[in-house]
Design a protein around this motif. Structure first.
Motif, mmCIF file in Angstrom:
data_model
loop_
_atom_site.group_PDB
_atom_site.id
_atom_site.type_symbol
_atom_site.label_atom_id
_atom_site.label_comp_id
_atom_site.label_asym_id
_atom_site.label_seq_id
_atom_site.Cartn_x
_atom_site.Cartn_y
_atom_site.Cartn_z
ATOM 1 N N THR A 49 0.811 -1.211 0.000
ATOM 2 C CA THR A 49 0.000 0.000 0.000
ATOM 3 C C THR A 49 0.851 1.271 0.000
ATOM 4 O OG1 THR A 49 -0.215 -0.329 2.389
ATOM 5 C CG2 THR A 49 -2.026 -1.068 1.032
ATOM 6 N N HIS A 50 2.070 1.212 0.539
ATOM 7 C CA HIS A 50 3.067 2.292 0.440
ATOM 8 C C HIS A 50 2.512 3.670 0.820
ATOM 9 C CE1 HIS A 50 6.635 0.294 -1.284
ATOM 10 N NE2 HIS A 50 5.767 -0.532 -1.850
ATOM 11 N N THR A 90 0.020 -7.845 2.927
ATOM 12 C CA THR A 90 1.314 -8.526 2.934
ATOM 13 C C THR A 90 2.494 -7.580 2.728
ATOM 14 O OG1 THR A 90 0.739 -9.173 0.656
ATOM 15 C CG2 THR A 90 0.533 -10.845 2.350
ATOM 16 N N GLY A 91 2.605 -6.592 3.599
ATOM 17 C CA GLY A 91 3.829 -5.821 3.702
ATOM 18 C C GLY A 91 3.940 -4.593 2.834
ATOM 19 N N ASP A 92 5.013 -3.827 3.097
ATOM 20 C CA ASP A 92 5.191 -2.484 2.555
ATOM 21 C C ASP A 92 3.910 -1.695 2.766
ATOM 22 O OD1 ASP A 92 7.798 -2.967 1.946
ATOM 23 O OD2 ASP A 92 7.580 -2.869 -0.225
ATOM 24 N N LEU A 93 3.496 -1.708 4.011
ATOM 25 C CA LEU A 93 2.267 -1.025 4.418
ATOM 26 C C LEU A 93 2.398 0.472 4.200
ATOM 27 C CD1 LEU A 93 1.905 -2.920 7.809
ATOM 28 C CD2 LEU A 93 0.933 -3.578 5.596
ATOM 29 N N VAL A 94 3.577 0.998 4.540
ATOM 30 C CA VAL A 94 3.865 2.416 4.351
ATOM 31 C C VAL A 94 5.183 2.542 3.608
ATOM 32 C CG1 VAL A 94 2.587 3.005 6.449
ATOM 33 C CG2 VAL A 94 5.073 2.705 6.559
ATOM 34 N N TYR A 128 1.847 5.275 9.500
ATOM 35 C CA TYR A 128 1.029 4.202 10.069
ATOM 36 C C TYR A 128 -0.289 4.737 10.627
ATOM 37 C CZ TYR A 128 4.958 1.017 9.516
ATOM 38 O OH TYR A 128 5.961 0.246 8.987
ATOM 39 N N GLY A 129 -0.269 5.959 11.153
ATOM 40 C CA GLY A 129 -1.505 6.569 11.623
ATOM 41 C C GLY A 129 -2.485 6.784 10.487
ATOM 42 N N ILE A 130 -1.977 7.242 9.331
ATOM 43 C CA ILE A 130 -2.830 7.429 8.151
ATOM 44 C C ILE A 130 -3.381 6.082 7.696
ATOM 45 C CG2 ILE A 130 -2.850 8.125 5.719
ATOM 46 C CD1 ILE A 130 -0.658 10.194 6.475
ATOM 47 N N LEU A 131 -2.509 5.076 7.638
ATOM 48 C CA LEU A 131 -2.955 3.743 7.223
ATOM 49 C C LEU A 131 -4.039 3.216 8.153
ATOM 50 C CD1 LEU A 131 -2.651 1.183 5.459
ATOM 51 C CD2 LEU A 131 -0.920 0.406 7.100
ATOM 52 N N ARG A 132 -3.826 3.357 9.455
ATOM 53 C CA ARG A 132 -4.813 2.836 10.401
ATOM 54 C C ARG A 132 -6.188 3.469 10.174
ATOM 55 N NH1 ARG A 132 -4.424 0.214 15.901
ATOM 56 N NH2 ARG A 132 -6.560 0.336 16.648
ATOM 57 N N ASN A 187 9.852 -4.598 3.482
ATOM 58 C CA ASN A 187 11.152 -3.936 3.610
ATOM 59 C C ASN A 187 11.042 -2.426 3.817
ATOM 60 O OD1 ASN A 187 10.508 -4.860 0.676
ATOM 61 N ND2 ASN A 187 11.623 -2.938 0.376
ATOM 62 N N HIS A 188 9.883 -1.828 3.503
ATOM 63 C CA HIS A 188 9.683 -0.395 3.755
ATOM 64 C C HIS A 188 9.157 -0.121 5.165
ATOM 65 C CE1 HIS A 188 10.144 1.685 -0.267
ATOM 66 N NE2 HIS A 188 10.175 0.409 -0.631
ATOM 67 N N ASP A 189 8.864 -1.171 5.913
ATOM 68 C CA ASP A 189 8.218 -1.016 7.213
ATOM 69 C C ASP A 189 9.209 -1.004 8.366
ATOM 70 O OD1 ASP A 189 5.388 -0.913 6.514
ATOM 71 O OD2 ASP A 189 5.684 -2.960 5.776
ATOM 72 N N ASP A 190 8.735 -0.491 9.502
ATOM 73 C CA ASP A 190 9.501 -0.452 10.746
ATOM 74 C C ASP A 190 8.675 -1.167 11.811
ATOM 75 O OD1 ASP A 190 10.063 0.815 13.506
ATOM 76 O OD2 ASP A 190 11.766 1.521 12.319
#
Length: 273
Positions: free
Chosen positions: A9-10, A48-52, A60-64, A80-83
């Protein structure tokens, strides 16, 4: 059981575009709206990853906030873009997650015919993925504990070579070891991944493996060892995995508005020509 898979989703900070072109928030909103209009509501949604894109608390707040619009519970794994630490800080109520360590879990419910295993492939500081011995041992133990339960495995980096050279260069270390484990556990019905921003199917250790399209930009289809790192603005997409009672059937969905549906037959049952 019906499971929707979103991926890559990046999400960017407010007002920023990925690569100065891609409005990932807008495209995720389109995909979620499309998902909500399906004739059948999914029982579960997995991402499945690279959420942000930058791993920040803000992202992550925007995604949530976006995920509150989903029509079903969701499960996340990092890319790999995530923390991991920032994911934990925002998704404090994510089920089955420990307070420290790898972001992986075995998820089940009395209402689910499937068990879901999330496997963490993040190699901190690198775009490529890693399954170290600790993670491989955990995975093998999890499968050994429930050998007769149909299982869906989710991870970010696909455990196979895709042919798209610049993506294979940031592929998964530990593929061979994972394949050996999969070969010993026939309860694994499907392994689902992200990272490639395309729908690709392969077989690893005798098990079906599939990558999901992204809700954002699409990696250029160029099956060449020295393929240039390019992307395209194709429609956002996602996958639907339907458990039929005997196995999983997967449908690729393009999240675009289209005219229809139109009937094949008239009211008398005659084929419309």
């Amino acid at each position: 059981m019906l499971i929707a898979q979103l991926s890559d989703t990046h999400i960017k900070p407010q007002g920023k575009l990925a690569y100065k072109r891609v409005d990932t928030s807008l495209m995720l909103g389109v995909a979620i709206d499309h998902l909500r209009q399906l004739p059948q509501t999914p029982d579960l949604i997995v991402i499945t990853g690279d959420l942000v894109d930058e791993g920040s608390i803000e992202e992550y707040g925007i995604l949530r906030r976006f995920l509150t619009n989903l029509p079903a519970p969701y499960l996340l794994i990092p890319g790999n873009h995530d923390d991991r630490n920032n994911m934990r800080a925002v998704f404090t109520d994510h089920p089955w997650i420990s307070e420290t360590g790898f972001w992986q879990y075995s998820a089940s419910s009395p209402n689910w015919p499937l068990r879901i295993i999330g496997l963490d492939t993040v190699n901190q500081g690198h775009s490529s993925g890693l399954l170290c011995q600790t993670r491989l041992d955990w995975f093998e133990d999890a499968l050994t504990q429930e050998p007769n339960t149909p299982t869906l495995v989710m991870l970010h980096h696909p455990p196979f070579k895709t042919g798209i050279g610049h993506m294979d260069d940031i592929g998964l270390e530990g593929q061979e070891e994972l394949a050996k484990i999969l070969s010993l556990h026939p309860q694994v019905q499907l392994v689902i991944c992200g990272h490639l921003h395309r729908n690709i199917r392969a077989t690893v250790g005798g098990r079906a493996v599939m990558t999901s399209p992204s809700t954002a930009h699409t990696v250029q289809l160029d099956i060449a060892e020295h393929a240039a790192a390019m992307y395209r603005m194709e429609p956002p997409g996602y996958l639907l995995h339907w458990w039929s009672g005997v196995g999983l059937v997967t449908h690729h969905v393009s999240a675009v508005s289209s005219s229809g549906p139109f009937p094949f037959f008239d009211d008398s049952g005659k084929l419309l020509l």
